[in-house]
Design an enzyme around this catalytic site. Structure first.
Site, PDB file in Angstrom:
ATOM      1  N   SER A  65      24.868 -43.099 -89.341  1.00  0.00           N
ATOM      2  CA  SER A  65      25.058 -42.702 -90.734  1.00  0.00           C
ATOM      3  C   SER A  65      24.598 -43.505 -91.827  1.00  0.00           C
ATOM      4  CB  SER A  65      26.745 -42.902 -90.915  1.00  0.00           C
ATOM      5  OG  SER A  65      27.097 -44.135 -90.444  1.00  0.00           O
ATOM      6  N   ASP A 214      35.468 -45.890 -98.474  1.00  0.00           N
ATOM      7  CA  ASP A 214      35.699 -46.393 -97.069  1.00  0.00           C
ATOM      8  C   ASP A 214      35.327 -47.740 -96.706  1.00  0.00           C
ATOM      9  OD1 ASP A 214      33.080 -46.281 -96.837  1.00  0.00           O
ATOM     10  OD2 ASP A 214      32.804 -44.634 -95.474  1.00  0.00           O
ATOM     11  N   HIS A 217      30.323 -47.577 -95.873  1.00  0.00           N
ATOM     12  CA  HIS A 217      28.949 -46.858 -96.024  1.00  0.00           C
ATOM     13  C   HIS A 217      28.681 -47.362 -97.728  1.00  0.00           C
ATOM     14  CE1 HIS A 217      30.513 -44.620 -92.997  1.00  0.00           C
ATOM     15  NE2 HIS A 217      29.355 -44.444 -92.558  1.00  0.00           N
TER      16      HIS A 217
END
Length: 238
Positions: A65, A214, A217
């Site tokens: 990601s 979060d 990221h």
């Protein structure tokens, strides 16, 4: 090319030798701009031909990601896209392929890499392992999978330049595991003669303002720093 004779020479009857000297002078003056223009045009065409002959080479960013740019408005805001912008600004003959997949583990990457190698690549940037670490997957298994990915790339494209992005896991994973995980990446880089980015998230990890809600990221601003970390290693190779 025909010489242009000035009306001045026709009006005044000059001796033969003098006439020829003066005529030559006028012809030279009238021809010079055209000759320069022609040479300039020829040079431009040659430059264009040389540029067109440059083969565009592929750089494959293969990761999870972080590479994919999870949570960003556009994928080109992720660090591979920023790298492409820098390449374009320098007119370098490279095209970035973003092979990031959110949630990817080293095992998943080992299964997925083959079809991405169908397109010839000149530079391979490997960014995997973080999800293994967060899941507590045994480090020897992660290292084995990453080595398998590297082997496949080297076998398919022996002349491909290799780059490995180092990763770390949070202290909450336990001191023993944290240390074992950290050593995976420099060991792989050394064994495979890979250019090495010590820690992809250097300057971003733990910085609230540079990470999304979060806390994992990076934001678009955070990805700019990731791009800097990568560019320091990648730029000399290009």
């Amino acid at each position: 090319m025909k010489s242009v004779v000035s009306p001045f020479l026709l009006k005044y009857k000059l001796p033969g030798v003098l006439f020829m000297l003066v005529a030559t002078f006028f012809a030279a003056c009238s021809n010079s701009p055209g000759q320069k223009e022609s040479a300039s045009a020829t040079g431009t065409l040659q430059d264009t031909a040389i540029r067109s002959q440059k083969k565009i080479k592929n750089i494959l960013f293969f990761g999870n990601s972080l590479t994919a740019g999870l949570g960003l408005e556009r994928q080109d805001l992720a660090f591979p896209g920023i790298i492409q912008q820098r390449i374009d600004s320098l007119e370098l003959p490279y095209r970035v392929i973003n092979g990031g997949l959110s949630g990817e583990t080293s095992a998943g990457g080992n299964e997925r890499i083959d079809w991405l190698l169908n397109e010839e690549i000149a530079v391979f940037v490997l960014e995997l392992g973080a999800n293994d670490g967060l899941r507590g997957i045994p480090t020897d298994e992660t290292q084995k999978n990453l080595q398998s990915i590297i082997n496949k790339v080297k076998k398919k494209y022996p002349d491909c330049q290799l780059v490995l992005a180092g990763m770390m896991v949070p202290p909450s994973m336990g001191g023993t595991y944290v240390q074992a995980f950290r050593t995976i990446f420099p060991a792989l880089a050394k064994e495979n003669n890979m250019a090495f980015i010590p820690f992809l998230l250097d300057g971003v990890a733990g910085e609230t303002a540079l990470n999304q809600q979060d806390g994992i990221h990076p934001t678009a601003e955070g990805h700019q720093i990731l791009a800097d970390n990568v560019w320091k290693i990648l730029a000399p190779m290009l």
